[in-house]
Enzyme design. Structure first.
Site, PDB file in Angstrom:
ATOM      1  N   VAL A   1     -26.181 -32.482  72.899  1.00 25.09           N
ATOM      2  CA  VAL A   1     -26.305 -31.711  74.144  1.00 25.09           C
ATOM      3  C   VAL A   1     -25.029 -30.919  74.470  1.00 25.09           C
ATOM      4  O   VAL A   1     -25.009 -30.172  75.442  1.00 25.09           O
ATOM      5  CB  VAL A   1     -26.743 -32.590  75.344  1.00 25.09           C
ATOM      6  CG1 VAL A   1     -28.204 -32.974  75.194  1.00 25.09           C
ATOM      7  CG2 VAL A   1     -25.876 -33.829  75.500  1.00 25.09           C
TER       8      VAL A   1
ATOM      9  N   TYR B   1     -11.927 -40.008  77.915  1.00 29.82           N
ATOM     10  CA  TYR B   1     -13.135 -40.480  78.609  1.00 29.82           C
ATOM     11  C   TYR B   1     -12.964 -40.331  80.118  1.00 29.82           C
ATOM     12  O   TYR B   1     -13.803 -39.741  80.793  1.00 29.82           O
ATOM     13  CB  TYR B   1     -13.363 -41.942  78.238  1.00 29.82           C
ATOM     14  CG  TYR B   1     -14.633 -42.539  78.789  1.00 29.82           C
ATOM     15  CD1 TYR B   1     -15.882 -42.083  78.367  1.00 29.82           C
ATOM     16  CD2 TYR B   1     -14.600 -43.593  79.703  1.00 29.82           C
ATOM     17  CE1 TYR B   1     -17.051 -42.649  78.860  1.00 29.82           C
ATOM     18  CE2 TYR B   1     -15.763 -44.167  80.189  1.00 29.82           C
ATOM     19  CZ  TYR B   1     -16.992 -43.697  79.762  1.00 29.82           C
ATOM     20  OH  TYR B   1     -18.150 -44.262  80.254  1.00 29.82           O
TER      21      TYR B   1
ATOM     22  N   ASN C   1     -27.587 -37.469  69.922  1.00 27.77           N
ATOM     23  CA  ASN C   1     -27.081 -37.040  68.610  1.00 27.77           C
ATOM     24  C   ASN C   1     -26.767 -38.243  67.716  1.00 27.77           C
ATOM     25  O   ASN C   1     -26.305 -38.072  66.591  1.00 27.77           O
ATOM     26  CB  ASN C   1     -25.856 -36.129  68.760  1.00 27.77           C
ATOM     27  CG  ASN C   1     -24.646 -36.849  69.315  1.00 27.77           C
ATOM     28  OD1 ASN C   1     -24.734 -38.031  69.666  1.00 27.77           O
ATOM     29  ND2 ASN C   1     -23.522 -36.162  69.392  1.00 27.77           N
TER      30      ASN C   1
END
Ligand code: UDP
Length: 316
Positions: free
Chosen positions: A57, A145, A32
Protein backbone atom coordinates in the site's frame (compact mmCIF):
# COMPACT_ATOMS: atom_id res chain seq x y z
CA UNK A 1 -20.65 -2.24 4.42
CA UNK A 2 -17.43 -2.99 2.51
CA UNK A 3 -14.12 -2.40 4.25
CA UNK A 4 -10.54 -2.30 3.08
CA UNK A 5 -8.09 -3.58 5.70
CA UNK A 6 -4.46 -2.76 4.93
CA UNK A 7 -2.19 -5.26 6.66
CA UNK A 8 -5.13 -7.67 6.55
CA UNK A 9 -2.88 -10.74 6.68
CA UNK A 10 -1.05 -9.51 9.77
CA UNK A 11 -1.58 -10.48 13.39
CA UNK A 12 -4.06 -7.72 14.26
CA UNK A 13 -5.31 -7.09 10.71
CA UNK A 14 -6.44 -10.70 10.28
CA UNK A 15 -8.32 -10.68 13.60
CA UNK A 16 -9.97 -7.43 12.54
CA UNK A 17 -11.05 -9.07 9.24
CA UNK A 18 -12.64 -11.89 11.26
CA UNK A 19 -14.54 -9.40 13.40
CA UNK A 20 -15.79 -7.35 10.43
CA UNK A 21 -16.97 -10.50 8.64
CA UNK A 22 -18.73 -11.61 11.83
CA UNK A 23 -20.52 -8.23 11.77
CA UNK A 24 -21.75 -9.10 8.26
CA UNK A 25 -19.36 -6.78 6.38
CA UNK A 26 -17.50 -7.46 3.14
CA UNK A 27 -13.74 -7.24 3.47
CA UNK A 28 -10.89 -6.60 1.04
CA UNK A 29 -7.60 -7.39 2.78
CA UNK A 30 -4.38 -5.95 1.33
CA UNK A 31 -0.95 -7.09 2.48
CA UNK A 32 2.56 -7.21 1.02
CA UNK A 33 3.41 -10.12 3.36
CA UNK A 34 6.73 -8.73 4.58
CA UNK A 35 5.60 -9.48 8.13
CA UNK A 36 2.07 -10.79 7.50
CA UNK A 37 1.23 -14.31 6.39
CA UNK A 38 -1.39 -15.90 4.16
CA UNK A 39 -1.73 -18.58 6.84
CA UNK A 40 -3.47 -15.95 9.03
CA UNK A 41 -6.34 -15.65 6.54
CA UNK A 42 -6.32 -19.18 5.06
CA UNK A 43 -9.50 -20.03 7.02
CA UNK A 44 -11.33 -17.24 5.13
CA UNK A 45 -10.56 -18.72 1.70
CA UNK A 46 -14.09 -20.04 1.11
CA UNK A 47 -15.87 -16.93 2.41
CA UNK A 48 -17.62 -15.10 -0.46
CA UNK A 49 -17.51 -11.83 1.49
CA UNK A 50 -13.73 -11.93 1.85
CA UNK A 51 -11.07 -11.11 -0.72
CA UNK A 52 -7.34 -10.82 -0.33
CA UNK A 53 -4.85 -9.17 -2.67
CA UNK A 54 -1.09 -9.19 -2.25
CA UNK A 55 -0.28 -5.50 -2.52
CA UNK A 56 2.13 -2.96 -1.10
CA UNK A 57 0.00 0.00 0.00
CA UNK A 58 3.05 2.30 -0.16
CA UNK A 59 2.63 1.94 -3.94
CA UNK A 60 -0.24 3.88 -5.58
CA UNK A 61 -3.51 2.56 -4.18
CA UNK A 62 -6.46 1.87 -6.48
CA UNK A 63 -9.55 -0.01 -5.34
CA UNK A 64 -12.55 -0.59 -7.58
CA UNK A 65 -16.10 -0.56 -6.29
CA UNK A 66 -17.65 1.01 -3.24
CA UNK A 67 -15.73 1.21 0.00
CA UNK A 68 -17.36 2.34 3.24
CA UNK A 69 -14.48 1.97 5.67
CA UNK A 70 -10.68 1.88 5.49
CA UNK A 71 -8.70 0.39 8.34
CA UNK A 72 -5.00 1.23 7.94
CA UNK A 73 -3.25 -1.58 9.81
CA UNK A 74 -0.28 -2.24 7.51
CA UNK A 75 3.11 -1.87 9.23
CA UNK A 76 5.85 -3.96 10.75
CA UNK A 77 5.17 -3.66 14.50
CA UNK A 78 7.71 -5.78 16.35
CA UNK A 79 10.91 -3.88 17.20
CA UNK A 80 13.20 -6.44 15.46
CA UNK A 81 10.90 -6.28 12.39
CA UNK A 82 10.94 -2.52 12.08
CA UNK A 83 14.68 -2.45 12.64
CA UNK A 84 15.00 -4.97 9.79
CA UNK A 85 12.63 -2.97 7.53
CA UNK A 86 13.28 0.67 8.52
CA UNK A 87 12.49 2.25 5.15
CA UNK A 88 9.38 0.12 4.56
CA UNK A 89 8.19 1.10 8.06
CA UNK A 90 8.70 4.81 7.37
CA UNK A 91 6.96 4.52 4.01
CA UNK A 92 3.93 2.62 5.27
CA UNK A 93 3.46 5.10 8.12
CA UNK A 94 3.78 8.11 5.82
CA UNK A 95 3.19 7.53 2.09
CA UNK A 96 0.76 4.63 2.61
CA UNK A 97 -1.13 6.59 5.27
CA UNK A 98 -1.68 9.33 2.69
CA UNK A 99 -2.73 6.77 0.09
CA UNK A 100 -5.25 5.26 2.50
CA UNK A 101 -6.59 8.71 3.45
CA UNK A 102 -6.84 9.77 -0.21
CA UNK A 103 -8.79 6.58 -0.88
CA UNK A 104 -11.09 7.47 2.04
CA UNK A 105 -11.75 10.89 0.48
CA UNK A 106 -12.29 9.40 -3.00
CA UNK A 107 -14.74 6.78 -1.72
CA UNK A 108 -16.29 9.02 0.99
CA UNK A 109 -15.31 6.25 3.39
CA UNK A 110 -14.62 6.34 7.09
CA UNK A 111 -11.06 5.70 8.16
CA UNK A 112 -9.33 4.25 11.20
CA UNK A 113 -5.58 4.42 11.80
CA UNK A 114 -3.80 1.74 13.83
CA UNK A 115 -1.44 3.86 15.87
CA UNK A 116 0.62 2.86 18.85
CA UNK A 117 1.68 3.43 22.44
CA UNK A 118 5.15 3.98 20.90
CA UNK A 119 3.91 7.53 20.22
CA UNK A 120 4.60 8.05 23.94
CA UNK A 121 8.22 6.87 23.44
CA UNK A 122 10.05 6.28 26.74
CA UNK A 123 7.44 8.06 28.90
CA UNK A 124 8.09 10.11 32.03
CA UNK A 125 4.51 9.63 33.20
CA UNK A 126 2.57 6.49 33.96
CA UNK A 127 -0.05 5.45 33.16
CA UNK A 128 0.00 7.18 29.77
CA UNK A 129 -3.16 9.09 28.94
CA UNK A 130 -3.95 10.46 25.49
CA UNK A 131 -3.13 14.00 26.63
CA UNK A 132 0.54 13.09 27.19
CA UNK A 133 2.66 14.20 24.21
CA UNK A 134 5.35 11.59 24.67
CA UNK A 135 9.13 11.42 24.75
CA UNK A 136 10.46 10.00 21.49
CA UNK A 137 14.09 10.08 20.36
CA UNK A 138 13.59 11.37 16.80
CA UNK A 139 16.85 9.89 15.52
CA UNK A 140 17.15 6.67 17.56
CA UNK A 141 16.69 3.20 16.04
CA UNK A 142 13.02 3.02 17.12
CA UNK A 143 12.25 6.37 15.49
CA UNK A 144 11.48 4.67 12.17
CA UNK A 145 8.34 3.27 13.78
CA UNK A 146 7.59 5.89 16.43
CA UNK A 147 7.97 8.91 14.14
CA UNK A 148 6.21 7.19 11.24
CA UNK A 149 3.21 6.57 13.49
CA UNK A 150 3.35 10.11 14.89
CA UNK A 151 3.43 11.40 11.31
CA UNK A 152 0.50 9.09 10.50
CA UNK A 153 -1.49 10.57 13.41
CA UNK A 154 -0.64 14.14 12.33
CA UNK A 155 -1.63 13.34 8.73
CA UNK A 156 -4.89 11.74 9.83
CA UNK A 157 -5.79 14.81 11.93
CA UNK A 158 -4.88 17.12 9.02
CA UNK A 159 -7.19 15.21 6.65
CA UNK A 160 -9.88 15.39 9.30
CA UNK A 161 -9.46 19.13 9.93
CA UNK A 162 -8.70 20.22 6.39
CA UNK A 163 -10.74 17.77 4.28
CA UNK A 164 -13.37 16.86 6.92
CA UNK A 165 -12.49 13.17 6.54
CA UNK A 166 -14.31 11.01 9.11
CA UNK A 167 -11.26 9.60 10.86
CA UNK A 168 -10.40 7.66 14.02
CA UNK A 169 -7.07 6.88 15.67
CA UNK A 170 -6.44 3.99 18.03
CA UNK A 171 -3.24 3.88 20.11
CA UNK A 172 -2.61 0.18 20.50
CA UNK A 173 -0.63 -1.06 23.51
CA UNK A 174 1.18 -4.41 23.71
CA UNK A 175 -1.15 -7.12 22.44
CA UNK A 176 -0.76 -10.89 22.29
CA UNK A 177 -2.67 -13.88 21.02
CA UNK A 178 -2.83 -16.50 18.30
CA UNK A 179 -1.29 -15.47 14.92
CA UNK A 180 1.61 -13.62 16.50
CA UNK A 181 4.67 -14.90 14.67
CA UNK A 182 6.69 -17.26 16.82
CA UNK A 183 9.87 -15.70 15.39
CA UNK A 184 8.80 -12.02 15.43
CA UNK A 185 11.36 -11.22 18.13
CA UNK A 186 8.94 -9.77 20.67
CA UNK A 187 9.09 -10.75 24.32
CA UNK A 188 6.24 -13.28 24.42
CA UNK A 189 7.04 -15.22 21.22
CA UNK A 190 10.75 -15.17 22.09
CA UNK A 191 10.16 -16.53 25.60
CA UNK A 192 7.84 -19.26 24.38
CA UNK A 193 10.09 -20.27 21.48
CA UNK A 194 13.06 -20.39 23.83
CA UNK A 195 11.15 -22.49 26.36
CA UNK A 196 9.88 -24.89 23.66
CA UNK A 197 13.30 -25.35 22.08
CA UNK A 198 15.11 -25.87 25.40
CA UNK A 199 17.02 -22.58 25.30
CA UNK A 200 17.35 -20.10 28.15
CA UNK A 201 14.83 -17.25 28.27
CA UNK A 202 16.49 -13.93 27.34
CA UNK A 203 15.50 -11.00 29.54
CA UNK A 204 16.89 -7.69 28.26
CA UNK A 205 18.45 -5.37 30.84
CA UNK A 206 17.52 -6.27 34.41
CA UNK A 207 13.95 -6.95 33.37
CA UNK A 208 12.67 -4.03 35.48
CA UNK A 209 11.01 -2.34 32.49
CA UNK A 210 7.24 -2.78 32.49
CA UNK A 211 4.63 -3.62 29.86
CA UNK A 212 0.88 -4.24 30.02
CA UNK A 213 -0.39 -7.05 27.80
CA UNK A 214 -3.83 -7.07 26.20
CA UNK A 215 -5.42 -10.18 24.71
CA UNK A 216 -6.24 -9.78 21.03
CA UNK A 217 -10.03 -10.31 21.25
CA UNK A 218 -10.32 -7.50 23.82
CA UNK A 219 -8.24 -5.20 21.64
CA UNK A 220 -10.27 -5.89 18.49
CA UNK A 221 -13.50 -5.28 20.38
CA UNK A 222 -12.22 -1.90 21.57
CA UNK A 223 -11.13 -1.00 18.04
CA UNK A 224 -14.46 -1.98 16.53
CA UNK A 225 -16.30 0.14 19.10
CA UNK A 226 -14.00 3.09 18.36
CA UNK A 227 -14.64 2.67 14.63
CA UNK A 228 -18.37 3.15 15.29
CA UNK A 229 -17.91 6.19 17.53
CA UNK A 230 -17.75 9.91 16.78
CA UNK A 231 -14.31 10.31 18.39
CA UNK A 232 -11.59 11.73 16.15
CA UNK A 233 -8.74 12.20 18.61
CA UNK A 234 -6.43 9.30 19.54
CA UNK A 235 -7.85 6.75 21.97
CA UNK A 236 -5.79 4.25 23.98
CA UNK A 237 -6.84 0.62 23.78
CA UNK A 238 -4.88 -1.79 25.94
CA UNK A 239 -4.93 -3.70 29.20
CA UNK A 240 -3.74 -1.69 32.21
CA UNK A 241 -2.53 -4.82 34.08
CA UNK A 242 1.18 -3.92 34.28
CA UNK A 243 4.08 -6.22 35.08
CA UNK A 244 7.84 -6.14 34.82
CA UNK A 245 9.42 -8.09 31.99
CA UNK A 246 11.18 -10.28 34.56
CA UNK A 247 7.79 -11.08 36.16
CA UNK A 248 6.44 -11.82 32.70
CA UNK A 249 9.38 -14.13 31.91
CA UNK A 250 8.82 -15.96 35.23
CA UNK A 251 5.14 -16.31 34.38
CA UNK A 252 5.96 -17.94 31.01
CA UNK A 253 8.68 -20.08 32.55
CA UNK A 254 6.19 -21.50 35.05
CA UNK A 255 4.14 -22.90 32.14
CA UNK A 256 6.91 -25.35 31.24
CA UNK A 257 7.63 -28.48 33.28
CA UNK A 258 11.41 -28.32 32.82
CA UNK A 259 11.44 -24.60 33.74
CA UNK A 260 14.10 -23.03 31.50
CA UNK A 261 16.72 -20.76 33.03
CA UNK A 262 16.62 -17.00 32.58
CA UNK A 263 19.64 -15.19 31.19
CA UNK A 264 20.18 -11.45 30.93
CA UNK A 265 21.14 -9.67 27.71
CA UNK A 266 21.73 -5.96 26.99
CA UNK A 267 18.72 -3.67 26.91
CA UNK A 268 18.03 -2.42 23.36
CA UNK A 269 18.62 1.31 22.77
CA UNK A 270 15.70 3.56 23.82
CA UNK A 271 13.71 0.61 25.19
CA UNK A 272 10.80 2.24 27.10
CA UNK A 273 11.17 1.79 30.87
CA UNK A 274 7.47 1.73 31.61
CA UNK A 275 4.26 1.35 29.66
CA UNK A 276 0.71 1.21 30.95
CA UNK A 277 -2.39 2.58 29.27
CA UNK A 278 -4.77 4.96 30.96
CA UNK A 279 -8.03 3.62 29.51
CA UNK A 280 -10.45 5.98 31.21
CA UNK A 281 -11.30 7.61 27.87
CA UNK A 282 -12.14 4.25 26.21
CA UNK A 283 -14.21 3.27 29.26
CA UNK A 284 -16.13 6.54 29.16
CA UNK A 285 -16.63 6.88 25.40
CA UNK A 286 -16.87 3.27 24.28
CA UNK A 287 -18.01 1.52 27.44
CA UNK A 288 -15.04 -0.75 26.85
CA UNK A 289 -12.56 -2.46 29.12
CA UNK A 290 -10.58 -5.68 28.74
CA UNK A 291 -12.22 -8.89 29.94
CA UNK A 292 -9.69 -11.64 29.24
CA UNK A 293 -7.27 -12.42 32.09
CA UNK A 294 -3.58 -13.04 31.42
CA UNK A 295 -4.13 -16.64 32.49
CA UNK A 296 -6.86 -17.27 29.92
CA UNK A 297 -5.13 -15.31 27.16
CA UNK A 298 -1.89 -17.19 27.71
CA UNK A 299 -3.71 -20.52 27.57
CA UNK A 300 -5.02 -19.78 24.05
CA UNK A 301 -1.73 -18.26 22.92
CA UNK A 302 0.50 -21.05 24.21
CA UNK A 303 -1.72 -23.63 22.52
CA UNK A 304 -1.27 -21.76 19.22
CA UNK A 305 2.48 -21.35 19.67
CA UNK A 306 2.91 -25.04 20.49
CA UNK A 307 1.10 -25.99 17.24
CA UNK A 308 3.26 -23.54 15.29
CA UNK A 309 6.40 -24.93 16.88
CA UNK A 310 5.44 -28.49 15.91
CA UNK A 311 4.79 -27.38 12.31
CA UNK A 312 8.10 -25.53 12.23
CA UNK A 313 10.12 -28.44 13.57
CA UNK A 314 8.29 -31.01 11.39
CA UNK A 315 9.41 -29.08 8.26
CA UNK A 316 13.08 -29.40 9.16
N1 UDP B 1 12.37 -8.23 25.73
C1 UDP B 1 13.14 -9.09 26.49
N2 UDP B 1 13.56 -10.26 25.91
C2 UDP B 1 13.25 -10.60 24.64
C3 UDP B 1 12.45 -9.71 23.87
C4 UDP B 1 12.04 -8.54 24.45
O1 UDP B 1 13.45 -8.81 27.66
O2 UDP B 1 13.66 -11.67 24.20
C5 UDP B 1 11.93 -6.97 26.37
C6 UDP B 1 12.14 -5.72 25.53
O3 UDP B 1 13.43 -5.20 25.74
C7 UDP B 1 11.05 -4.81 26.06
C8 UDP B 1 9.92 -5.77 26.42
O4 UDP B 1 10.52 -7.06 26.54
O5 UDP B 1 11.47 -4.14 27.23
C9 UDP B 1 8.82 -5.83 25.41
O6 UDP B 1 9.41 -6.00 24.16
P1 UDP B 1 8.62 -6.31 22.84
O7 UDP B 1 9.63 -6.46 21.76
O8 UDP B 1 7.67 -7.42 23.06
O9 UDP B 1 7.72 -5.02 22.56
P2 UDP B 1 7.85 -3.45 22.85
O10 UDP B 1 6.93 -3.22 23.98
O11 UDP B 1 9.26 -3.09 23.20
O12 UDP B 1 7.42 -2.84 21.57
Amino acid sequence: MRAVVTGGAGFLGSHLCDRLLAEGWEVLALDNLITGSEANIAHLGGNAKFRYEKRDVSEPLRVTGEVGYIFHFASPASPPDYLKYPIETLKVGSIATMHALDLALEKKAKYLLASTSECYGDPEVSPQSESYWGRVNPVGPRSVYDEAKRFAEATTMAYHRHHHADTHIVRIFNTYGPRMRLNDGRALPNFVYQALSGQPITVYGEGKQTRSFCYVSDLIDGIFRLSQSDEHFPTNIGNPAELTILEFAERIRAEFPNAPTIIYEPLPEDDPKQRRPDISKAKRLLDWEPKVSLEEGLRHTLKYFKEQYLKMTAKR
